[in-house]
Design a protein around this motif. Structure first.
Motif, PDB file in Angstrom:
ATOM      1  N   SER A  41       0.843  -1.186   0.000  1.00  0.00           N
ATOM      2  CA  SER A  41       0.000   0.000   0.000  1.00  0.00           C
ATOM      3  C   SER A  41       0.881   1.239   0.000  1.00  0.00           C
ATOM      4  O   SER A  41       1.987   1.219   0.569  1.00  0.00           O
ATOM      5  CB  SER A  41      -0.911  -0.001   1.233  1.00  0.00           C
ATOM      6  OG  SER A  41      -1.814   1.080   1.181  1.00  0.00           O
ATOM      7  N   ASP A  61      -3.761  -5.890  -9.587  1.00  0.00           N
ATOM      8  CA  ASP A  61      -4.975  -5.120  -9.336  1.00  0.00           C
ATOM      9  C   ASP A  61      -4.662  -4.037  -8.308  1.00  0.00           C
ATOM     10  O   ASP A  61      -3.886  -4.280  -7.367  1.00  0.00           O
ATOM     11  CB  ASP A  61      -6.087  -6.008  -8.780  1.00  0.00           C
ATOM     12  CG  ASP A  61      -6.562  -7.070  -9.763  1.00  0.00           C
ATOM     13  OD1 ASP A  61      -6.208  -7.003 -10.959  1.00  0.00           O
ATOM     14  OD2 ASP A  61      -7.294  -7.970  -9.328  1.00  0.00           O
ATOM     15  N   ILE A  62      -5.298  -2.867  -8.475  1.00  0.00           N
ATOM     16  CA  ILE A  62      -5.060  -1.755  -7.554  1.00  0.00           C
ATOM     17  C   ILE A  62      -6.398  -1.168  -7.127  1.00  0.00           C
ATOM     18  O   ILE A  62      -7.229  -0.831  -7.961  1.00  0.00           O
ATOM     19  CB  ILE A  62      -4.186  -0.664  -8.205  1.00  0.00           C
ATOM     20  CG1 ILE A  62      -2.842  -1.247  -8.644  1.00  0.00           C
ATOM     21  CG2 ILE A  62      -3.997   0.505  -7.232  1.00  0.00           C
ATOM     22  CD1 ILE A  62      -1.934  -0.270  -9.351  1.00  0.00           C
ATOM     23  N   VAL A  63      -6.564  -1.036  -5.818  1.00  0.00           N
ATOM     24  CA  VAL A  63      -7.731  -0.344  -5.270  1.00  0.00           C
ATOM     25  C   VAL A  63      -7.242   1.019  -4.780  1.00  0.00           C
ATOM     26  O   VAL A  63      -6.324   1.100  -3.960  1.00  0.00           O
ATOM     27  CB  VAL A  63      -8.389  -1.135  -4.124  1.00  0.00           C
ATOM     28  CG1 VAL A  63      -9.641  -0.406  -3.635  1.00  0.00           C
ATOM     29  CG2 VAL A  63      -8.742  -2.548  -4.570  1.00  0.00           C
ATOM     30  N   HIS A  64      -7.859   2.079  -5.310  1.00  0.00           N
ATOM     31  CA  HIS A  64      -7.528   3.460  -4.959  1.00  0.00           C
ATOM     32  C   HIS A  64      -8.552   3.964  -3.951  1.00  0.00           C
ATOM     33  O   HIS A  64      -9.753   3.756  -4.139  1.00  0.00           O
ATOM     34  CB  HIS A  64      -7.586   4.355  -6.196  1.00  0.00           C
ATOM     35  CG  HIS A  64      -6.730   3.877  -7.329  1.00  0.00           C
ATOM     36  ND1 HIS A  64      -7.063   2.789  -8.118  1.00  0.00           N
ATOM     37  CD2 HIS A  64      -5.560   4.345  -7.814  1.00  0.00           C
ATOM     38  CE1 HIS A  64      -6.126   2.621  -9.031  1.00  0.00           C
ATOM     39  NE2 HIS A  64      -5.200   3.544  -8.862  1.00  0.00           N
ATOM     40  N   TYR A  65      -8.090   4.677  -2.932  1.00  0.00           N
ATOM     41  CA  TYR A  65      -8.954   5.243  -1.896  1.00  0.00           C
ATOM     42  C   TYR A  65      -8.704   6.749  -1.818  1.00  0.00           C
ATOM     43  O   TYR A  65      -7.583   7.169  -1.516  1.00  0.00           O
ATOM     44  CB  TYR A  65      -8.657   4.624  -0.529  1.00  0.00           C
ATOM     45  CG  TYR A  65      -8.804   3.126  -0.498  1.00  0.00           C
ATOM     46  CD1 TYR A  65     -10.050   2.540  -0.263  1.00  0.00           C
ATOM     47  CD2 TYR A  65      -7.706   2.297  -0.699  1.00  0.00           C
ATOM     48  CE1 TYR A  65     -10.189   1.159  -0.225  1.00  0.00           C
ATOM     49  CE2 TYR A  65      -7.834   0.921  -0.655  1.00  0.00           C
ATOM     50  CZ  TYR A  65      -9.077   0.360  -0.421  1.00  0.00           C
ATOM     51  OH  TYR A  65      -9.202  -1.007  -0.383  1.00  0.00           O
ATOM     52  N   GLN A  99     -13.713   5.370  -3.888  1.00  0.00           N
ATOM     53  CA  GLN A  99     -12.914   4.163  -4.110  1.00  0.00           C
ATOM     54  C   GLN A  99     -13.003   3.777  -5.579  1.00  0.00           C
ATOM     55  O   GLN A  99     -14.065   3.869  -6.184  1.00  0.00           O
ATOM     56  CB  GLN A  99     -13.459   3.042  -3.237  1.00  0.00           C
ATOM     57  CG  GLN A  99     -12.711   1.741  -3.348  1.00  0.00           C
ATOM     58  CD  GLN A  99     -13.227   0.705  -2.356  1.00  0.00           C
ATOM     59  OE1 GLN A  99     -13.444   1.003  -1.195  1.00  0.00           O
ATOM     60  NE2 GLN A  99     -13.436  -0.501  -2.837  1.00  0.00           N
ATOM     61  N   THR A 101     -11.408   0.665  -8.282  1.00  0.00           N
ATOM     62  CA  THR A 101     -10.589  -0.520  -8.516  1.00  0.00           C
ATOM     63  C   THR A 101     -10.186  -0.557  -9.982  1.00  0.00           C
ATOM     64  O   THR A 101     -11.029  -0.429 -10.866  1.00  0.00           O
ATOM     65  CB  THR A 101     -11.367  -1.803  -8.163  1.00  0.00           C
ATOM     66  OG1 THR A 101     -11.727  -1.750  -6.781  1.00  0.00           O
ATOM     67  CG2 THR A 101     -10.522  -3.045  -8.411  1.00  0.00           C
ATOM     68  N   LYS A 103      -8.229  -3.096 -12.455  1.00  0.00           N
ATOM     69  CA  LYS A 103      -7.667  -4.432 -12.622  1.00  0.00           C
ATOM     70  C   LYS A 103      -6.319  -4.355 -13.342  1.00  0.00           C
ATOM     71  O   LYS A 103      -6.086  -3.460 -14.165  1.00  0.00           O
ATOM     72  CB  LYS A 103      -8.619  -5.304 -13.436  1.00  0.00           C
ATOM     73  CG  LYS A 103      -9.912  -5.607 -12.727  1.00  0.00           C
ATOM     74  CD  LYS A 103      -9.671  -6.659 -11.700  1.00  0.00           C
ATOM     75  CE  LYS A 103     -10.915  -7.390 -11.324  1.00  0.00           C
ATOM     76  NZ  LYS A 103     -10.627  -8.417 -10.358  1.00  0.00           N
ATOM     77  N   GLU A 124      -3.311   3.637  -2.290  1.00  0.00           N
ATOM     78  CA  GLU A 124      -3.492   2.499  -3.190  1.00  0.00           C
ATOM     79  C   GLU A 124      -3.125   1.224  -2.451  1.00  0.00           C
ATOM     80  O   GLU A 124      -2.091   1.169  -1.783  1.00  0.00           O
ATOM     81  CB  GLU A 124      -2.592   2.617  -4.425  1.00  0.00           C
ATOM     82  CG  GLU A 124      -2.913   3.775  -5.317  1.00  0.00           C
ATOM     83  CD  GLU A 124      -2.012   3.854  -6.542  1.00  0.00           C
ATOM     84  OE1 GLU A 124      -2.200   4.780  -7.334  1.00  0.00           O
ATOM     85  OE2 GLU A 124      -1.124   2.990  -6.710  1.00  0.00           O
TER      86      GLU A 124
END
Length: 169
Positions: A41, A61-65, A99, A101, A103, A124
């Protein structure tokens, strides 16, 4: 400034970052390019001085906050050529996302939109964990050839010169 308070450094794609976590208490994953943490992260910030996260592609994969600051527009280009633009920000009544996501295998760029703060801060979470060996920076030649229909949108979001990737580990 927030970047200094968070101890952020310049990122090769643009903006500023600092790794805040890597799952080093867990077994690593074996990938075609080597061992990876199961999760990493970062904080990632765009500023008026560095307002663009240039086009790049990640295998993970990336999750953005979204956290604070001005909104950030993401431009995504899928493998089939579909282009999508979304805005991360705090005004969910206007459709801004808290949020996002993305891929692995999707080209993405980000750009700071005008606002009162002069920066936008996100985090991230990346799985498998980020490694520069799994990232490709977009070039004019590569992206113009691959997605000519989007050239007018992509061109200002591509870093003009190639930058050598540092090693992650």
């Amino acid at each position: 400034m927030v970047a200094k308070a968070l101890n952020l450094s310049g990122h090769l794609e643009g903006g500023f970052y600092r790794r805040t976590y890597q799952a080093d208490d867990y077994a690593t994953l074996s990938t075609e390019k080597g061992e990876r943490f199961i999760l990493t992260s970062i904080f990632y910030m765009l500023t008026r001085e560095s307002p663009i996260g240039h086009f790049h592609l990640n295998k993970s994969d990336i999750v953005h906050y979204y956290h604070i600051g001005d909104p950030i527009r993401y431009t995504l280009i899928y493998p089939d050529g579909k282009l999508e633009q979304v805005i991360m920000g705090s005004d969910v009544s206007k459709g801004e996302l808290l949020q996002l996501t993305v891929k692995g295998g999707i080209w993405k760029s980000s750009e700071l939109l005008p606002g009162d703060y002069g920066y936008g801060l996100i985090s991230e979470a990346v799985a498998p964990g980020f490694d520069y060996a799994d990232m490709i920076l977009g070039t004019n030649v590569l992206l113009k050839d691959k997605f000519p229909q989007h050239w007018h949108i992509m061109e200002p979001l591509i870093q003009e010169q190639a930058i050598k990737h540092p090693t992650t580990r």
